[in-house]
Design a protein around this motif. Structure first.
Motif, mmCIF file in Angstrom:
data_model
loop_
_atom_site.group_PDB
_atom_site.id
_atom_site.type_symbol
_atom_site.label_atom_id
_atom_site.label_comp_id
_atom_site.label_asym_id
_atom_site.label_seq_id
_atom_site.Cartn_x
_atom_site.Cartn_y
_atom_site.Cartn_z
ATOM 1 N N MET A 1 79.210 48.742 -11.177
ATOM 2 C CA MET A 1 79.655 48.371 -9.841
ATOM 3 C C MET A 1 80.414 47.044 -9.874
ATOM 4 N N LYS A 2 81.619 47.050 -9.295
ATOM 5 C CA LYS A 2 82.501 45.884 -9.409
ATOM 6 C C LYS A 2 82.691 45.161 -8.073
ATOM 7 N N ALA A 3 82.821 43.836 -8.144
ATOM 8 C CA ALA A 3 83.047 43.049 -6.937
ATOM 9 C C ALA A 3 84.119 41.995 -7.161
ATOM 10 N N SER A 4 84.776 41.598 -6.083
ATOM 11 C CA SER A 4 85.662 40.435 -6.092
ATOM 12 C C SER A 4 85.191 39.469 -5.028
ATOM 13 N N ILE A 5 85.452 38.204 -5.263
ATOM 14 C CA ILE A 5 85.071 37.179 -4.287
ATOM 15 C C ILE A 5 86.333 36.451 -3.848
ATOM 16 N N VAL A 6 86.522 36.334 -2.555
ATOM 17 C CA VAL A 6 87.724 35.688 -2.026
ATOM 18 C C VAL A 6 87.322 34.511 -1.147
ATOM 19 N N THR A 7 87.917 33.363 -1.384
ATOM 20 C CA THR A 7 87.663 32.193 -0.556
ATOM 21 C C THR A 7 88.940 31.867 0.210
ATOM 22 N N ILE A 8 88.806 31.732 1.518
ATOM 23 C CA ILE A 8 89.970 31.455 2.351
ATOM 24 C C ILE A 8 89.940 30.005 2.814
ATOM 25 N N GLY A 9 91.031 29.289 2.576
ATOM 26 C CA GLY A 9 91.038 27.918 3.104
ATOM 27 C C GLY A 9 92.040 27.024 2.426
ATOM 28 N N ASP A 10 92.945 26.452 3.212
ATOM 29 C CA ASP A 10 93.921 25.517 2.651
ATOM 30 C C ASP A 10 93.257 24.295 2.038
ATOM 31 N N GLU A 11 92.089 23.930 2.572
ATOM 32 C CA GLU A 11 91.429 22.738 2.033
ATOM 33 C C GLU A 11 91.035 22.925 0.566
ATOM 34 N N ILE A 12 90.866 24.176 0.148
ATOM 35 C CA ILE A 12 90.582 24.438 -1.265
ATOM 36 C C ILE A 12 91.867 24.353 -2.088
ATOM 37 N N LEU A 13 92.946 24.899 -1.544
ATOM 38 C CA LEU A 13 94.212 24.925 -2.296
ATOM 39 C C LEU A 13 94.842 23.541 -2.457
ATOM 40 N N ILE A 14 94.486 22.591 -1.601
ATOM 41 C CA ILE A 14 95.001 21.237 -1.816
ATOM 42 C C ILE A 14 93.978 20.372 -2.562
ATOM 43 N N GLY A 15 92.880 21.004 -2.983
ATOM 44 C CA GLY A 15 91.909 20.284 -3.813
ATOM 45 C C GLY A 15 91.011 19.346 -3.028
ATOM 46 N N GLN A 16 90.997 19.490 -1.708
ATOM 47 C CA GLN A 16 90.171 18.583 -0.916
ATOM 48 C C GLN A 16 88.681 18.895 -1.070
ATOM 49 N N ILE A 17 88.360 20.176 -1.239
ATOM 50 C CA ILE A 17 86.963 20.500 -1.524
ATOM 51 C C ILE A 17 86.879 21.440 -2.726
ATOM 52 N N VAL A 18 85.758 21.353 -3.438
ATOM 53 C CA VAL A 18 85.493 22.239 -4.567
ATOM 54 C C VAL A 18 84.800 23.480 -4.020
ATOM 55 N N ASP A 19 85.244 24.640 -4.439
ATOM 56 C CA ASP A 19 84.619 25.887 -4.005
ATOM 57 C C ASP A 19 83.329 26.120 -4.780
ATOM 58 N N THR A 20 82.202 25.861 -4.128
ATOM 59 C CA THR A 20 80.917 26.133 -4.779
ATOM 60 C C THR A 20 80.343 27.469 -4.298
ATOM 61 N N ASN A 21 80.889 27.994 -3.201
ATOM 62 C CA ASN A 21 80.395 29.271 -2.672
ATOM 63 C C ASN A 21 80.527 30.408 -3.677
ATOM 64 N N SER A 22 81.691 30.483 -4.341
ATOM 65 C CA SER A 22 81.939 31.617 -5.230
ATOM 66 C C SER A 22 80.922 31.687 -6.357
ATOM 67 N N ALA A 23 80.589 30.540 -6.948
ATOM 68 C CA ALA A 23 79.614 30.542 -8.045
ATOM 69 C C ALA A 23 78.248 31.007 -7.537
ATOM 70 N N PHE A 24 77.863 30.547 -6.368
ATOM 71 C CA PHE A 24 76.575 30.972 -5.812
ATOM 72 C C PHE A 24 76.545 32.481 -5.600
ATOM 73 N N ILE A 25 77.605 33.005 -4.981
ATOM 74 C CA ILE A 25 77.656 34.445 -4.708
ATOM 75 C C ILE A 25 77.657 35.240 -6.015
ATOM 76 N N ALA A 26 78.456 34.775 -6.982
ATOM 77 C CA ALA A 26 78.552 35.477 -8.264
ATOM 78 C C ALA A 26 77.194 35.577 -8.938
ATOM 79 N N LYS A 27 76.446 34.495 -8.900
ATOM 80 C CA LYS A 27 75.136 34.480 -9.547
ATOM 81 C C LYS A 27 74.188 35.485 -8.890
#
Lengths: 415, 415
Positions: A1-27
């Motif tokens: 079973m396969k999954a993808s994780i998508v994070t939406i947000g310009d604040e991530i693309l300009i490096g203002q915040i680190v995406d920690t959600n994806s790692a949590f979900i992946a785990k």
């Protein structure tokens, strides 16, 4: 079973915040046998969101989207979902009642129009009820792919993943087993280690993958097995670990199931009824804070003296000015005096001390940048080791914290 | 000018590590006017890497790839690059000499075959020389897209971005200006704020974007302007900020250029020649560690007493057992006694204290989980505030740390 994780947000693309959600979900997905094949961060733009949703259609079983569900205008996930699913928004009564209670009860003000809009959800959505915030999660299916949208606020996302998403995935899907085993090695570099275990690695069964995860001073080897029978996987991994022990048993210090050293050490101290204190200079309280981050730490962690300034070493820890003048504040003698003093002051079984120069400038001592003395006291056994942890500042501190915890851990293991 | 960032590594897809590299790279690119349109994390698989490289061909100007460049077998980026660029690996003499020096000089052992292979690079690559590690970076072009491959080890990646990649991008490309201004608001929720500034937001010029970045207790409003003339952008943003002040001036506490509060506060203390100490219970040393994480902190940060156990409050901080018995260890009275005591003990101008219950279980007190008393002493001015920071544990601690630093910051601003 396969999954993808998508994070939406310009604040991530300009490096203002680190995406920690994806790692949590992946785990969490990995634990229940769902393989994450890709993670993606995209902008708050309708076309980018649509093209990403389309890209994954029928290529993965589940897409988990976080972000873009807050109450304000820059949140367009919900509208874009409606377009993608050819759906429209309807008011969900249960969500509206909850939003009202939360805003009126907790914030003591009437709800606004924008708050009311949070209760609008696509009519085809299975609503994932968010008890800890105002934005509900949504679960929608198109052809062979399920799309799950969650708020981006980390603790709301975590609540929904743990209480709604994972239980529903476990109920709805048949999944393979995934087993990981991480072997922690110590003191041998990645390349040398790789040569020593080359033959073993080449002969691994094809359902077991090996990864090297190097960090300063240690290499973790991660074995991952995938299949339908948990027992078979477990035996195969245990078997490979036995072979590995023959080859590099002398550098293996442990096996971790992703537990950081402070958790393992904490359990050990708790079981043995031992108490701990720290006296920290260059680590600035980070050893204390790392130990205290574990819940239940109050049963073994007494406290710390962060003697950042030299005068505090003299004043609070009674390290004599004479000793400091004679050996310099960054010295084995001062580390030893600090560790004995804090052990005595806080009446603990174990104590840790650090004194060093984390850079980027030299402080109260001429010691080379990166030099750290770590002192350990375990009852009457006191010793100090000298390290050079290089640069930059944050690496020096992190290596010192890890090393200090490892030194205590290994010393207690010897008993 | 557009860029994508790709992270290679199964350890990311199983959630074993959080990808912090992408945010760092994005921030550096954004500063020089490069727009990151997408970030992606993919597996260590040749086909996945190839299809990602192909996907970005001629769609973005630059692709920055991190990971998959270490010395071991699970690192396949280099081979896949050769396939994508129809190239082959050749030995780079300068890199080989450097690897030799590093291994033989620092690790005191002869280099292995695997180390030697690190000096192999695609023949068409412009080598980005990595002074702080053994894996070189590579810069290769195909049609209209440049592909840059960097090691995944954070400090090696950072070194190459700062010293090689950004300078070369600045030299080779013409880029637009991107200006951001972040307005920090305080005490008003996202949805209420949005209603108050709705008209203003609807009338923003089309080259300025607004984003809401909410976090517990505060909302940052980020304005981003993009164009060719820096002066025009600056004026336009300043103009919008003036209008915003009229609308919500009472809740604006500052403007930050992505500097965390500990950096801003540190600069202020340093300029005013003020010194600081902390006495921490529930925050376990995290305030101290946060302050000490700023380079140059030794000029204003004296140290800390982490009195995690109640007896340490009595013993080291001289908080009387009577006071503790009377008011409980989690109380305004104890916070006040702690902050006065540490200010006196470490002889500082300013002191911070915390006592509270971070959960998940109740400790030495009956206080509600999430309760934190923060004490502040600025010379003779001492005050305590009570908060409930909710749950879970890490959120309670983080909110207490931020709140304590903000309280000091705002108090000094008043002077």
């Amino acid at each position: 079973m396969k999954a993808s994780i998508v994070t939406i947000g310009d604040e991530i693309l300009i490096g203002q915040i680190v995406d920690t959600n994806s790692a949590f979900i992946a785990k969490q997905l990995d634990k229940v046998g769902v393989s994450v094949v890709e993670m993606k961060s995209i902008s708050d733009d309708k076309n980018d969101i649509l093209s990403t949703l389309n890209e994954y259609l029928n290529n993965v079983d589940v897409v988990i989207v976080t972000g873009g569900l807050g109450p304000t205008k820059d949140d367009i996930t919900k509208k874009t979902f409606c377009e993608f699913f050819d759906d429209s928004l309807i008011e969900n009564t249960e969500v509206l009642t909850h939003v009202k209670e939360l805003i009126e009860g907790f914030y003591k003000r009437p709800i606004t129009q924008i708050n009311k809009e949070q209760a609008l959800v696509p009519s085809k959505a299975h609503v994932l009820f968010n008890k800890v915030g105002t934005a509900p999660g949504m679960w929608l299916q198109k052809e062979n792919t399920v799309y799950i949208s969650l708020p981006g606020v980390p603790y709301e996302m975590k609540y929904l993943i743990e209480n709604e998403v994972i239980p529903k995935i476990v109920k709805d899907y048949k999944r393979p087993y995934i087993l990981h085993k991480t072997i922690l090695t110590y003191g041998v570099g990645e390349s040398l280690l790789a040569e020593q275990i080359e033959d073993w690695e080449n002969n691994l069964p094809n359902f077991i993958k090996l990864a090297y995860l190097p960090s300063p001073g240690r290499v973790r080897l991660r074995l991952s097995a995938r299949g339908t029978n948990e027992g078979v996987l477990k035996n195969a991994i245990d078997n490979e670990v036995i072979k590995l022990k023959v080859l590099i048993g002398d550098v293996i210090v442990g096996y971790d199931d992703d537990e950081p050293i402070e958790v393992v050490l904490g359990r050990m101290l708790s079981e043995k009824g031992l108490t701990l204190a720290t006296a920290e200079s260059c680590t600035g309280g980070k050893i204390a804070q790392t130990i205290a981050s574990v819940s239940g730490a109050s049963s073994y962690f007494k406290g710390s003296v962060v003697s950042y300034a030299t005068e505090v070493k003299a004043k609070v820890l009674n390290v004599s000015q004479e000793l400091i003048n004679k050996h310099s504040v960054v010295s084995a003698e001062v580390a030893e005096a600090m560790v004995k003093s804090v052990q005595d002051l806080l009446k603990t079984d174990i104590a840790i001390s650090t004194t060093g120069n984390a850079g980027p400038l030299k402080g109260d001592s001429d010691a080379e940048i990166g030099t750290v003395f770590i002192g350990i006291a375990i009852k009457n056994n006191v010793f100090v080791e000298e390290f050079n942890f290089g640069q930059p500042r944050e690496k020096v501190v992190d290596r010192a914290v890890n090393k200090a915890l490892e030194m205590v851990y290994k010393e207690i293991l010897k008993k």
